[in-house]
Design a protein around this motif. Structure first.
Motif, PDB file in Angstrom:
ATOM      1  N   VAL A   1      -3.517  26.755  -8.428  1.00 15.42           N
ATOM      2  CA  VAL A   1      -3.190  28.048  -7.829  1.00 15.42           C
ATOM      3  C   VAL A   1      -2.297  28.855  -8.766  1.00 15.42           C
ATOM      4  O   VAL A   1      -2.501  30.065  -8.954  1.00 15.42           O
ATOM      5  CB  VAL A   1      -2.525  27.852  -6.448  1.00 15.42           C
ATOM      6  N   VAL A   2      -1.325  28.209  -9.389  1.00 14.19           N
ATOM      7  CA  VAL A   2      -0.431  28.909 -10.312  1.00 14.19           C
ATOM      8  C   VAL A   2      -1.213  29.440 -11.510  1.00 14.19           C
ATOM      9  O   VAL A   2      -1.028  30.591 -11.928  1.00 14.19           O
ATOM     10  CB  VAL A   2       0.720  27.980 -10.765  1.00 14.19           C
ATOM     11  N   VAL A   3      -2.115  28.643 -12.058  1.00  9.65           N
ATOM     12  CA  VAL A   3      -2.933  29.080 -13.186  1.00  9.65           C
ATOM     13  C   VAL A   3      -3.837  30.238 -12.770  1.00  9.65           C
ATOM     14  O   VAL A   3      -3.980  31.224 -13.506  1.00  9.65           O
ATOM     15  CB  VAL A   3      -3.750  27.899 -13.764  1.00  9.65           C
ATOM     16  N   ALA A   4      -4.437  30.156 -11.601  1.00 14.73           N
ATOM     17  CA  ALA A   4      -5.308  31.237 -11.129  1.00 14.73           C
ATOM     18  C   ALA A   4      -4.520  32.532 -10.951  1.00 14.73           C
ATOM     19  O   ALA A   4      -4.992  33.614 -11.333  1.00 14.73           O
ATOM     20  CB  ALA A   4      -5.973  30.830  -9.816  1.00 14.73           C
ATOM     21  N   LEU A   5      -3.321  32.439 -10.386  1.00 11.60           N
ATOM     22  CA  LEU A   5      -2.494  33.637 -10.229  1.00 11.60           C
ATOM     23  C   LEU A   5      -2.102  34.217 -11.588  1.00 11.60           C
ATOM     24  O   LEU A   5      -2.072  35.446 -11.757  1.00 11.60           O
ATOM     25  CB  LEU A   5      -1.246  33.313  -9.408  1.00 11.60           C
ATOM     26  N   ALA A   6      -1.806  33.362 -12.548  1.00 14.67           N
ATOM     27  CA  ALA A   6      -1.457  33.846 -13.888  1.00 14.67           C
ATOM     28  C   ALA A   6      -2.637  34.559 -14.534  1.00 14.67           C
ATOM     29  O   ALA A   6      -2.471  35.604 -15.174  1.00 14.67           O
ATOM     30  CB  ALA A   6      -0.992  32.674 -14.755  1.00 14.67           C
ATOM     31  N   VAL A   7      -3.830  34.023 -14.357  1.00 10.75           N
ATOM     32  CA  VAL A   7      -5.021  34.666 -14.927  1.00 10.75           C
ATOM     33  C   VAL A   7      -5.271  36.017 -14.260  1.00 10.75           C
ATOM     34  O   VAL A   7      -5.535  37.022 -14.937  1.00 10.75           O
ATOM     35  CB  VAL A   7      -6.256  33.736 -14.788  1.00 10.75           C
TER      36      VAL A   7
ATOM     37  N   GLN B   1       0.814  -1.211   0.000  1.00 17.26           N
ATOM     38  CA  GLN B   1       0.000   0.000   0.000  1.00 17.26           C
ATOM     39  C   GLN B   1       0.853   1.269   0.000  1.00 17.26           C
ATOM     40  O   GLN B   1       0.324   2.349  -0.177  1.00 17.26           O
ATOM     41  CB  GLN B   1      -0.918  -0.005   1.234  1.00 17.26           C
ATOM     42  N   GLY B   2       2.152   1.178   0.202  1.00 20.71           N
ATOM     43  CA  GLY B   2       2.992   2.368   0.305  1.00 20.71           C
ATOM     44  C   GLY B   2       2.981   3.210  -0.952  1.00 20.71           C
ATOM     45  O   GLY B   2       2.769   4.407  -0.917  1.00 20.71           O
ATOM     46  N   ARG B   3       3.216   2.602  -2.089  1.00 22.34           N
ATOM     47  CA  ARG B   3       3.259   3.359  -3.337  1.00 22.34           C
ATOM     48  C   ARG B   3       1.896   3.914  -3.694  1.00 22.34           C
ATOM     49  O   ARG B   3       1.790   5.020  -4.186  1.00 22.34           O
ATOM     50  CB  ARG B   3       3.754   2.471  -4.473  1.00 22.34           C
ATOM     51  N   GLN B   4       0.860   3.157  -3.454  1.00 18.04           N
ATOM     52  CA  GLN B   4      -0.477   3.624  -3.798  1.00 18.04           C
ATOM     53  C   GLN B   4      -0.863   4.823  -2.939  1.00 18.04           C
ATOM     54  O   GLN B   4      -1.447   5.772  -3.429  1.00 18.04           O
ATOM     55  CB  GLN B   4      -1.499   2.498  -3.617  1.00 18.04           C
ATOM     56  N   GLN B   5      -0.508   4.814  -1.676  1.00 18.62           N
ATOM     57  CA  GLN B   5      -0.861   5.923  -0.808  1.00 18.62           C
ATOM     58  C   GLN B   5      -0.051   7.160  -1.156  1.00 18.62           C
ATOM     59  O   GLN B   5      -0.563   8.269  -1.118  1.00 18.62           O
ATOM     60  CB  GLN B   5      -0.630   5.541   0.651  1.00 18.62           C
ATOM     61  N   GLN B   6       1.214   6.992  -1.512  1.00 16.40           N
ATOM     62  CA  GLN B   6       2.024   8.142  -1.891  1.00 16.40           C
ATOM     63  C   GLN B   6       1.501   8.767  -3.165  1.00 16.40           C
ATOM     64  O   GLN B   6       1.409   9.985  -3.269  1.00 16.40           O
ATOM     65  CB  GLN B   6       3.477   7.722  -2.093  1.00 16.40           C
ATOM     66  N   ALA B   7       1.141   7.967  -4.148  1.00 10.60           N
ATOM     67  CA  ALA B   7       0.627   8.495  -5.403  1.00 10.60           C
ATOM     68  C   ALA B   7      -0.713   9.174  -5.190  1.00 10.60           C
ATOM     69  O   ALA B   7      -0.986  10.225  -5.764  1.00 10.60           O
ATOM     70  CB  ALA B   7       0.506   7.368  -6.428  1.00 10.60           C
ATOM     71  N   ALA B   8      -1.544   8.593  -4.356  1.00  9.25           N
ATOM     72  CA  ALA B   8      -2.862   9.176  -4.118  1.00  9.25           C
ATOM     73  C   ALA B   8      -2.746  10.488  -3.352  1.00  9.25           C
ATOM     74  O   ALA B   8      -3.480  11.436  -3.624  1.00  9.25           O
ATOM     75  CB  ALA B   8      -3.736   8.193  -3.353  1.00  9.25           C
ATOM     76  N   SER B   9      -1.830  10.583  -2.409  1.00 11.20           N
ATOM     77  CA  SER B   9      -1.714  11.809  -1.627  1.00 11.20           C
ATOM     78  C   SER B   9      -1.003  12.900  -2.405  1.00 11.20           C
ATOM     79  O   SER B   9      -1.262  14.075  -2.202  1.00 11.20           O
ATOM     80  CB  SER B   9      -0.991  11.532  -0.311  1.00 11.20           C
ATOM     81  N   SER B  10      -0.084  12.554  -3.297  1.00 11.88           N
ATOM     82  CA  SER B  10       0.628  13.582  -4.043  1.00 11.88           C
ATOM     83  C   SER B  10      -0.178  14.071  -5.239  1.00 11.88           C
ATOM     84  O   SER B  10       0.040  15.177  -5.707  1.00 11.88           O
ATOM     85  CB  SER B  10       1.986  13.055  -4.512  1.00 11.88           C
ATOM     86  N   GLY B  11      -1.120  13.276  -5.727  1.00 14.26           N
ATOM     87  CA  GLY B  11      -1.910  13.678  -6.880  1.00 14.26           C
ATOM     88  C   GLY B  11      -2.731  14.927  -6.639  1.00 14.26           C
ATOM     89  O   GLY B  11      -2.598  15.912  -7.371  1.00 14.26           O
ATOM     90  N   PRO B  12      -3.576  14.964  -5.623  1.00 14.45           N
ATOM     91  CA  PRO B  12      -4.367  16.171  -5.373  1.00 14.45           C
ATOM     92  C   PRO B  12      -3.501  17.381  -5.013  1.00 14.45           C
ATOM     93  O   PRO B  12      -3.828  18.503  -5.354  1.00 14.45           O
ATOM     94  CB  PRO B  12      -5.249  15.791  -4.205  1.00 14.45           C
ATOM     95  N   ARG B  13      -2.393  17.160  -4.356  1.00 13.77           N
ATOM     96  CA  ARG B  13      -1.518  18.262  -3.978  1.00 13.77           C
ATOM     97  C   ARG B  13      -0.919  18.915  -5.217  1.00 13.77           C
ATOM     98  O   ARG B  13      -0.877  20.144  -5.324  1.00 13.77           O
ATOM     99  CB  ARG B  13      -0.405  17.761  -3.057  1.00 13.77           C
ATOM    100  N   VAL B  14      -0.478  18.110  -6.173  1.00  6.68           N
ATOM    101  CA  VAL B  14       0.085  18.649  -7.408  1.00  6.68           C
ATOM    102  C   VAL B  14      -0.987  19.390  -8.186  1.00  6.68           C
ATOM    103  O   VAL B  14      -0.745  20.482  -8.702  1.00  6.68           O
ATOM    104  CB  VAL B  14       0.710  17.509  -8.249  1.00  6.68           C
ATOM    105  N   GLY B  15      -2.178  18.830  -8.247  1.00 12.50           N
ATOM    106  CA  GLY B  15      -3.277  19.498  -8.939  1.00 12.50           C
ATOM    107  C   GLY B  15      -3.634  20.822  -8.295  1.00 12.50           C
ATOM    108  O   GLY B  15      -3.932  21.800  -8.984  1.00 12.50           O
ATOM    109  N   LEU B  16      -3.595  20.878  -6.985  1.00 11.65           N
ATOM    110  CA  LEU B  16      -3.901  22.106  -6.262  1.00 11.65           C
ATOM    111  C   LEU B  16      -2.850  23.173  -6.555  1.00 11.65           C
ATOM    112  O   LEU B  16      -3.178  24.331  -6.810  1.00 11.65           O
ATOM    113  CB  LEU B  16      -3.967  21.836  -4.758  1.00 11.65           C
ATOM    114  N   ILE B  17      -1.589  22.777  -6.559  1.00 14.33           N
ATOM    115  CA  ILE B  17      -0.512  23.729  -6.845  1.00 14.33           C
ATOM    116  C   ILE B  17      -0.645  24.266  -8.264  1.00 14.33           C
ATOM    117  O   ILE B  17      -0.524  25.480  -8.496  1.00 14.33           O
ATOM    118  CB  ILE B  17       0.863  23.068  -6.613  1.00 14.33           C
ATOM    119  N   ILE B  18      -0.909  23.392  -9.213  1.00 15.95           N
ATOM    120  CA  ILE B  18      -1.073  23.825 -10.609  1.00 15.95           C
ATOM    121  C   ILE B  18      -2.275  24.758 -10.728  1.00 15.95           C
ATOM    122  O   ILE B  18      -2.214  25.781 -11.421  1.00 15.95           O
ATOM    123  CB  ILE B  18      -1.197  22.607 -11.540  1.00 15.95           C
TER     124      ILE B  18
END
Length: 64
Positions: free
Chosen positions: A48-54, A29-46
């Motif tokens: 925020v960056v897009v919103a700031l650019a707009v 379960q280690g890899r699956q949990q890391q991928a699942a937790s990092s996915g939404p975080r990366v999407g959130l960062i992207i």
């Protein structure tokens, strides 16, 4: 009526599905949990960056 669900060698897809689910549950379960937790975080960062650019683009056009 004939009994069609006896031990005549009929294929049982439910049994196969149960074995597959048991196999997936045993997977590490280690890899699956890391991928699942990092996915939404990366999407959130992207996002925020897009919103700031707009906002910066709209402000630049408004002040131009």
């Amino acid at each position: 009526m004939a009994n069609t669900q006896g031990p005549q060698g009929n294929y049982d897809p439910a049994g196969s599905t149960q074995m597959f689910r048991a196999f997936v549950d045993e997977a590490p379960q280690g890899r699956q949990q890391q991928a699942a937790s990092s996915g939404p975080r990366v999407g959130l960062i992207i996002g925020v960056v897009v919103a700031l650019a707009v906002v910066a683009g709209v402000a630049w056009l408004a002040l131009k």
